[in-house]
Design a protein around this motif. Sequence first.
Motif, PDB file in Angstrom:
ATOM      1  N   SER A 125      -6.733   9.318 -10.027  1.00 50.09           N
ATOM      2  CA  SER A 125      -7.706   8.535 -10.787  1.00 50.09           C
ATOM      3  C   SER A 125      -7.210   8.259 -12.209  1.00 50.09           C
ATOM      4  N   LYS A 126      -6.687   9.295 -12.842  1.00 51.29           N
ATOM      5  CA  LYS A 126      -6.177   9.153 -14.207  1.00 51.29           C
ATOM      6  C   LYS A 126      -4.985   8.198 -14.247  1.00 51.29           C
ATOM      7  N   ARG A 127      -4.089   8.308 -13.258  1.00 50.04           N
ATOM      8  CA  ARG A 127      -2.915   7.432 -13.198  1.00 50.04           C
ATOM      9  C   ARG A 127      -3.319   5.983 -12.923  1.00 50.04           C
ATOM     10  N   ARG A 128      -4.314   5.781 -12.040  1.00 47.64           N
ATOM     11  CA  ARG A 128      -4.803   4.419 -11.762  1.00 47.64           C
ATOM     12  C   ARG A 128      -5.402   3.792 -13.018  1.00 47.64           C
ATOM     13  N   LYS A 129      -6.165   4.601 -13.736  1.00 48.26           N
ATOM     14  CA  LYS A 129      -6.785   4.109 -14.965  1.00 48.26           C
ATOM     15  C   LYS A 129      -5.714   3.648 -15.949  1.00 48.26           C
ATOM     16  N   ARG A 130      -4.705   4.469 -16.158  1.00 52.32           N
ATOM     17  CA  ARG A 130      -3.642   4.115 -17.102  1.00 52.32           C
ATOM     18  C   ARG A 130      -2.847   2.915 -16.598  1.00 52.32           C
ATOM     19  N   GLY A 170      -3.950   0.512 -14.744  1.00 51.47           N
ATOM     20  CA  GLY A 170      -4.803  -0.652 -14.972  1.00 51.47           C
ATOM     21  C   GLY A 170      -4.733  -1.131 -16.407  1.00 51.47           C
ATOM     22  N   GLN A 171      -4.647  -0.188 -17.337  1.00 52.71           N
ATOM     23  CA  GLN A 171      -4.532  -0.553 -18.751  1.00 52.71           C
ATOM     24  C   GLN A 171      -3.181  -1.206 -19.033  1.00 52.71           C
ATOM     25  N   VAL A 172      -2.124  -0.631 -18.509  1.00 51.87           N
ATOM     26  CA  VAL A 172      -0.777  -1.156 -18.750  1.00 51.87           C
ATOM     27  C   VAL A 172      -0.637  -2.556 -18.162  1.00 51.87           C
ATOM     28  N   LEU A 173      -1.157  -2.763 -16.956  1.00 51.43           N
ATOM     29  CA  LEU A 173      -1.040  -4.069 -16.302  1.00 51.43           C
ATOM     30  C   LEU A 173      -2.153  -5.043 -16.690  1.00 51.43           C
ATOM     31  N   ALA A 174      -3.128  -4.570 -17.474  1.00 50.26           N
ATOM     32  CA  ALA A 174      -4.287  -5.384 -17.903  1.00 50.26           C
ATOM     33  C   ALA A 174      -5.056  -5.926 -16.702  1.00 50.26           C
ATOM     34  N   ARG A 188       0.835  -1.203   0.000  1.00 46.44           N
ATOM     35  CA  ARG A 188       0.000   0.000   0.000  1.00 46.44           C
ATOM     36  C   ARG A 188       0.875   1.260   0.000  1.00 46.44           C
ATOM     37  N   ASP A 189       1.982   1.209   0.732  1.00 41.57           N
ATOM     38  CA  ASP A 189       2.909   2.351   0.762  1.00 41.57           C
ATOM     39  C   ASP A 189       3.482   2.642  -0.632  1.00 41.57           C
ATOM     40  N   MET A 190       3.763   1.595  -1.401  1.00 40.25           N
ATOM     41  CA  MET A 190       4.272   1.781  -2.765  1.00 40.25           C
ATOM     42  C   MET A 190       3.191   2.420  -3.648  1.00 40.25           C
ATOM     43  N   ILE A 191       1.954   2.017  -3.423  1.00 38.73           N
ATOM     44  CA  ILE A 191       0.838   2.572  -4.192  1.00 38.73           C
ATOM     45  C   ILE A 191       0.653   4.049  -3.849  1.00 38.73           C
ATOM     46  N   LEU A 192       0.737   4.372  -2.574  1.00 32.12           N
ATOM     47  CA  LEU A 192       0.639   5.769  -2.142  1.00 32.12           C
ATOM     48  C   LEU A 192       1.787   6.593  -2.713  1.00 32.12           C
ATOM     49  N   ALA A 193       2.996   6.056  -2.655  1.00 33.61           N
ATOM     50  CA  ALA A 193       4.175   6.769  -3.138  1.00 33.61           C
ATOM     51  C   ALA A 193       4.103   7.040  -4.644  1.00 33.61           C
ATOM     52  N   ALA A 194       3.352   6.223  -5.357  1.00 39.17           N
ATOM     53  CA  ALA A 194       3.226   6.384  -6.808  1.00 39.17           C
ATOM     54  C   ALA A 194       2.108   7.358  -7.190  1.00 39.17           C
ATOM     55  N   GLU A 209       7.157  -1.661 -11.244  1.00 38.01           N
ATOM     56  CA  GLU A 209       8.120  -0.611 -11.603  1.00 38.01           C
ATOM     57  C   GLU A 209       8.137  -0.353 -13.107  1.00 38.01           C
ATOM     58  N   ASP A 210       8.048  -1.427 -13.907  1.00 38.25           N
ATOM     59  CA  ASP A 210       8.024  -1.271 -15.360  1.00 38.25           C
ATOM     60  C   ASP A 210       6.781  -0.497 -15.798  1.00 38.25           C
ATOM     61  N   ALA A 211       5.637  -0.807 -15.214  1.00 33.43           N
ATOM     62  CA  ALA A 211       4.383  -0.125 -15.562  1.00 33.43           C
ATOM     63  C   ALA A 211       4.453   1.353 -15.178  1.00 33.43           C
ATOM     64  N   LEU A 212       4.958   1.642 -13.985  1.00 34.60           N
ATOM     65  CA  LEU A 212       5.080   3.031 -13.549  1.00 34.60           C
ATOM     66  C   LEU A 212       6.044   3.805 -14.451  1.00 34.60           C
ATOM     67  N   ARG A 213       7.129   3.161 -14.832  1.00 39.02           N
ATOM     68  CA  ARG A 213       8.100   3.792 -15.724  1.00 39.02           C
ATOM     69  C   ARG A 213       7.435   4.124 -17.068  1.00 39.02           C
ATOM     70  N   GLN A 214       6.656   3.208 -17.594  1.00 39.45           N
ATOM     71  CA  GLN A 214       5.968   3.448 -18.862  1.00 39.45           C
ATOM     72  C   GLN A 214       5.015   4.637 -18.755  1.00 39.45           C
ATOM     73  N   ILE A 215       4.276   4.706 -17.641  1.00 39.54           N
ATOM     74  CA  ILE A 215       3.338   5.822 -17.442  1.00 39.54           C
ATOM     75  C   ILE A 215       4.095   7.144 -17.357  1.00 39.54           C
ATOM     76  N   GLU A 216       5.199   7.166 -16.635  1.00 31.50           N
ATOM     77  CA  GLU A 216       6.010   8.376 -16.512  1.00 31.50           C
ATOM     78  C   GLU A 216       6.547   8.827 -17.873  1.00 31.50           C
ATOM     79  N   GLU A 217       7.015   7.865 -18.672  1.00 31.80           N
ATOM     80  CA  GLU A 217       7.552   8.188 -19.996  1.00 31.80           C
ATOM     81  C   GLU A 217       6.469   8.762 -20.903  1.00 31.80           C
ATOM     82  N   GLU A 218       5.260   8.250 -20.779  1.00 31.20           N
ATOM     83  CA  GLU A 218       4.147   8.750 -21.586  1.00 31.20           C
ATOM     84  C   GLU A 218       3.777  10.177 -21.222  1.00 31.20           C
ATOM     85  N   GLN A 219       3.984  10.555 -19.962  1.00 34.08           N
ATOM     86  CA  GLN A 219       3.638  11.899 -19.498  1.00 34.08           C
ATOM     87  C   GLN A 219       4.686  12.926 -19.882  1.00 34.08           C
ATOM     88  N   ASP A 220       5.866  12.468 -20.208  1.00 38.52           N
ATOM     89  CA  ASP A 220       6.950  13.403 -20.571  1.00 38.52           C
ATOM     90  C   ASP A 220       6.766  13.979 -21.933  1.00 38.52           C
TER      91      ASP A 220
END
Length: 185
Positions: free
Chosen positions: A139-144, A146-150, A124-130, A174-185
């Motif tokens: 909400s938008k980040r959770r949605k994305r 969820g899509q990345v992790l299917a 849960r701490d990792m989820i909060l930190a993200a 970590e891979d999913a979070l990295r992908q989301i971060e790269e998409e936002q850049d």
Amino acid sequence: MRKRLKEVIVVEGRDDTTRLQEVFDVDTIETNGSAVNEQTLQRIAKALERRGVIVFTDPDFPGDRIRARINERVPGCKQAYLPRADAKDKRGKIGVEHASPQAIERALSAVYETEEQQEAEVTRDMILAADLIGGPAASKRRKRLGQVLAIGEPNAKQLVKRVASIRITKQEWEDALRQIEEEQD
């Protein structure tokens, strides 16, 4: 020739069955709505024993409620999630029956096995930190995510439970979070 699925797919209704059978050679069990009765739960349990079961409900509140009831009463079913955007028709109605063959194939190729009693790698701490709970873009980040992790599009409470029950690894996270971060850049 349509691909034959070994497992029985649990869907909400007849239209979902029709749609799946356009894509796969598949057997289904229909819940006929959110009031999943005892007889249906017994059929699901027997199918799980003999062939395996994949729960594939609509990506909405009633679908999540049906999934939770089945998982509570018949533990060990596999899970397939369809993103809301892939399940909408032109009028905005949501359901498996509205998904394209490609979306159905993607969802059923990314099936997860659930297990409630295990040590979760993603805390849960990792989820909060993200910034996935409580922030302005959560909400938008959770949605994305969820899509990345299917894993569908869970709310904050569902996300914590879902990543634990389907055993998302720290590396996948970590891979999913990295992908989301790269998409936002």
